[in-house]
Design a protein around this motif. Sequence first.
Motif, PDB file in Angstrom:
ATOM      1  N   ILE A 205       0.534  -1.120  -0.259  1.00  0.00           N
ATOM      2  CA  ILE A 205      -0.186   0.010   0.241  1.00  0.00           C
ATOM      3  C   ILE A 205       0.903   1.065  -0.530  1.00  0.00           C
ATOM      4  O   ILE A 205       1.925   1.121   0.802  1.00  0.00           O
ATOM      5  CB  ILE A 205      -0.977   0.026   1.540  1.00  0.00           C
ATOM      6  CG1 ILE A 205      -2.141  -0.914   1.238  1.00  0.00           C
ATOM      7  CG2 ILE A 205      -2.117   1.667   1.137  1.00  0.00           C
ATOM      8  CD1 ILE A 205      -2.826  -1.107   2.428  1.00  0.00           C
ATOM      9  N   CYS A 206       1.046   2.439  -0.530  1.00  0.00           N
ATOM     10  CA  CYS A 206       1.507   3.052  -0.688  1.00  0.00           C
ATOM     11  C   CYS A 206       0.537   4.451  -0.154  1.00  0.00           C
ATOM     12  O   CYS A 206      -0.252   5.231  -0.536  1.00  0.00           O
ATOM     13  CB  CYS A 206       1.488   3.756  -2.522  1.00  0.00           C
ATOM     14  SG  CYS A 206       2.720   2.044  -2.964  1.00  0.00           S
ATOM     15  N   THR A 207       1.021   5.043   0.416  1.00  0.00           N
ATOM     16  CA  THR A 207       0.538   6.093   0.921  1.00  0.00           C
ATOM     17  C   THR A 207       1.690   7.942   0.456  1.00  0.00           C
ATOM     18  O   THR A 207       2.779   7.480   1.297  1.00  0.00           O
ATOM     19  CB  THR A 207       1.091   6.159   2.648  1.00  0.00           C
ATOM     20  OG1 THR A 207      -0.414   5.118   2.875  1.00  0.00           O
ATOM     21  CG2 THR A 207       0.110   7.437   3.259  1.00  0.00           C
ATOM     22  N   LYS A 208       1.012   8.429   0.049  1.00  0.00           N
ATOM     23  CA  LYS A 208       2.069   9.603  -0.505  1.00  0.00           C
ATOM     24  C   LYS A 208       1.975  11.007   0.928  1.00  0.00           C
ATOM     25  O   LYS A 208       0.688  11.428   1.854  1.00  0.00           O
ATOM     26  CB  LYS A 208       1.469  10.400  -1.639  1.00  0.00           C
ATOM     27  CG  LYS A 208       2.468  12.295  -1.652  1.00  0.00           C
ATOM     28  CD  LYS A 208       1.742  12.169  -3.338  1.00  0.00           C
ATOM     29  CE  LYS A 208       0.404  12.845  -3.359  1.00  0.00           C
ATOM     30  NZ  LYS A 208      -0.060  13.714  -4.470  1.00  0.00           N
ATOM     31  N   TYR A 209       3.219  11.936   1.222  1.00  0.00           N
ATOM     32  CA  TYR A 209       2.924  12.962   1.782  1.00  0.00           C
ATOM     33  C   TYR A 209       3.027  13.843   1.992  1.00  0.00           C
ATOM     34  O   TYR A 209       5.006  14.259   1.331  1.00  0.00           O
ATOM     35  CB  TYR A 209       4.119  12.016   3.655  1.00  0.00           C
ATOM     36  CG  TYR A 209       3.329  10.823   4.933  1.00  0.00           C
ATOM     37  CD1 TYR A 209       2.800  11.354   5.362  1.00  0.00           C
ATOM     38  CD2 TYR A 209       3.060   9.580   3.848  1.00  0.00           C
ATOM     39  CE1 TYR A 209       1.909  10.045   6.126  1.00  0.00           C
ATOM     40  CE2 TYR A 209       2.863   8.784   4.912  1.00  0.00           C
ATOM     41  CZ  TYR A 209       2.534   9.296   5.685  1.00  0.00           C
ATOM     42  OH  TYR A 209       1.814   7.807   6.213  1.00  0.00           O
ATOM     43  N   CYS A 210       2.151  15.015   1.522  1.00  0.00           N
ATOM     44  CA  CYS A 210       2.955  16.327   0.815  1.00  0.00           C
ATOM     45  C   CYS A 210       3.580  17.457   2.187  1.00  0.00           C
ATOM     46  O   CYS A 210       3.282  17.691   3.076  1.00  0.00           O
ATOM     47  CB  CYS A 210       2.241  17.716   0.589  1.00  0.00           C
ATOM     48  SG  CYS A 210       1.502  16.596  -0.310  1.00  0.00           S
ATOM     49  N   GLU A 211       5.412  16.548   2.655  1.00  0.00           N
ATOM     50  CA  GLU A 211       5.889  17.574   2.678  1.00  0.00           C
ATOM     51  C   GLU A 211       6.722  19.088   3.369  1.00  0.00           C
ATOM     52  O   GLU A 211       6.479  19.319   1.409  1.00  0.00           O
ATOM     53  CB  GLU A 211       7.127  16.359   3.676  1.00  0.00           C
ATOM     54  CG  GLU A 211       7.310  14.914   3.670  1.00  0.00           C
ATOM     55  CD  GLU A 211       7.188  15.151   4.837  1.00  0.00           C
ATOM     56  OE1 GLU A 211       8.036  15.241   5.999  1.00  0.00           O
ATOM     57  OE2 GLU A 211       5.721  15.171   5.107  1.00  0.00           O
ATOM     58  N   GLU A 212       6.666  20.084   3.950  1.00  0.00           N
ATOM     59  CA  GLU A 212       7.760  20.995   3.282  1.00  0.00           C
ATOM     60  C   GLU A 212       8.840  20.930   2.755  1.00  0.00           C
ATOM     61  O   GLU A 212       8.370  22.608   2.042  1.00  0.00           O
ATOM     62  CB  GLU A 212       8.236  21.872   4.829  1.00  0.00           C
ATOM     63  CG  GLU A 212       6.909  22.405   5.640  1.00  0.00           C
ATOM     64  CD  GLU A 212       7.219  23.097   6.926  1.00  0.00           C
ATOM     65  OE1 GLU A 212       8.335  23.458   7.652  1.00  0.00           O
ATOM     66  OE2 GLU A 212       5.869  23.067   7.491  1.00  0.00           O
ATOM     67  N   ASP A 213       9.874  20.309   2.633  1.00  0.00           N
ATOM     68  CA  ASP A 213      10.381  20.117   1.637  1.00  0.00           C
ATOM     69  C   ASP A 213      10.750  19.582   1.037  1.00  0.00           C
ATOM     70  O   ASP A 213      12.073  18.958   0.642  1.00  0.00           O
ATOM     71  CB  ASP A 213      11.734  20.104   2.655  1.00  0.00           C
ATOM     72  CG  ASP A 213      11.772  19.090   3.630  1.00  0.00           C
ATOM     73  OD1 ASP A 213      10.936  18.004   3.429  1.00  0.00           O
ATOM     74  OD2 ASP A 213      13.091  18.653   4.008  1.00  0.00           O
ATOM     75  N   GLY A 214       9.735  18.642   0.460  1.00  0.00           N
ATOM     76  CA  GLY A 214       9.597  17.643  -0.367  1.00  0.00           C
ATOM     77  C   GLY A 214       8.903  16.315  -0.309  1.00  0.00           C
ATOM     78  O   GLY A 214       7.639  17.095  -0.111  1.00  0.00           O
ATOM     79  N   LEU A 215       8.400  15.909  -0.909  1.00  0.00           N
ATOM     80  CA  LEU A 215       7.637  14.877  -1.018  1.00  0.00           C
ATOM     81  C   LEU A 215       8.207  13.507  -0.254  1.00  0.00           C
ATOM     82  O   LEU A 215       8.822  12.500  -0.301  1.00  0.00           O
ATOM     83  CB  LEU A 215       6.961  14.416  -2.175  1.00  0.00           C
ATOM     84  CG  LEU A 215       5.841  13.243  -2.433  1.00  0.00           C
ATOM     85  CD1 LEU A 215       4.331  13.670  -2.301  1.00  0.00           C
ATOM     86  CD2 LEU A 215       6.152  12.801  -4.150  1.00  0.00           C
ATOM     87  N   GLY A 216       7.194  12.415   0.793  1.00  0.00           N
ATOM     88  CA  GLY A 216       7.434  11.491   0.996  1.00  0.00           C
ATOM     89  C   GLY A 216       6.479  10.657   0.722  1.00  0.00           C
ATOM     90  O   GLY A 216       5.062  10.434   0.518  1.00  0.00           O
ATOM     91  N   MET A 217       6.624   9.679   0.361  1.00  0.00           N
ATOM     92  CA  MET A 217       6.452   7.869   0.631  1.00  0.00           C
ATOM     93  C   MET A 217       6.105   6.936   0.766  1.00  0.00           C
ATOM     94  O   MET A 217       7.055   6.572   1.379  1.00  0.00           O
ATOM     95  CB  MET A 217       6.418   7.277  -1.521  1.00  0.00           C
ATOM     96  CG  MET A 217       6.052   8.449  -2.104  1.00  0.00           C
ATOM     97  SD  MET A 217       4.241   8.251  -2.731  1.00  0.00           S
ATOM     98  CE  MET A 217       3.759   6.597  -2.800  1.00  0.00           C
TER      99      MET A 217
END
Length: 235
Positions: A205-217
């Motif tokens: 399962i792939c979950t995306k996180y919008c971070e202040e300095d980029g993108l997390g998966m």
Amino acid sequence: MYTYNTKVSYSRLDKTGKVPYHEIINYLQDCSTFQSEELGVGVEHLKAQNKAWVMLAHKIQILRELQLGEEIIVGTCPTDFGKVMATRQFFIKDRTGAFVVKAESIWGLIDIQERIPIRIREEDYCKYLKETAFDSIRPSRKLRFTGQGEIVGDVKVHGIDIDTNGHVNNANYLRMISDYLPKDGYYNQVEIVYNKEALEGENIICTKYCEEDGLGMSLKNNDGETHAQIKFKKI
């Protein structure tokens, strides 16, 4: 320092004509595999000892995009061997010797039958020469993301995703999530922490996180166990 020369081939490109992240990792892991094979401590040697080197973390910096047909030099060198972890640097240079990619990684040694970490002994690294190719870029051992996160999809692990160590190949985690990355942005730093090996038949399962300095998966199985955390950033 071990290097090999090659060209950026058409088969390395994605549909936009660029070399995607997972193909960059393929160049790098090919290089370390070539070095081990030439030293006589490659895949079959390790298999006979019931051992395998596994990557625990990776940081990759892409200084510019690779071009189709470009002549490149891919290189690697181990930088340190501890009791339970080792570090290795990688690079891709252009024909002038300028860095195009820098990468640094952390490795562990496992028992391939028990699937457990084992101590690194002198016999495991005595044929390698410790060197450095550039100042350390310090890969992270842990990545943490903020906020709730958004589930963007799931991926079934197929046999084609598995390597000779019996788990999902390092590069394939990045290939699996490629369709979930923004189409209008390009990140030139990728950090990956491998937490738990993924096996054939599992669902990720792939979950995306919008971070202040980029993108997390975050890549987890159906039981909520984390396989890998990936951070994309512009530097």
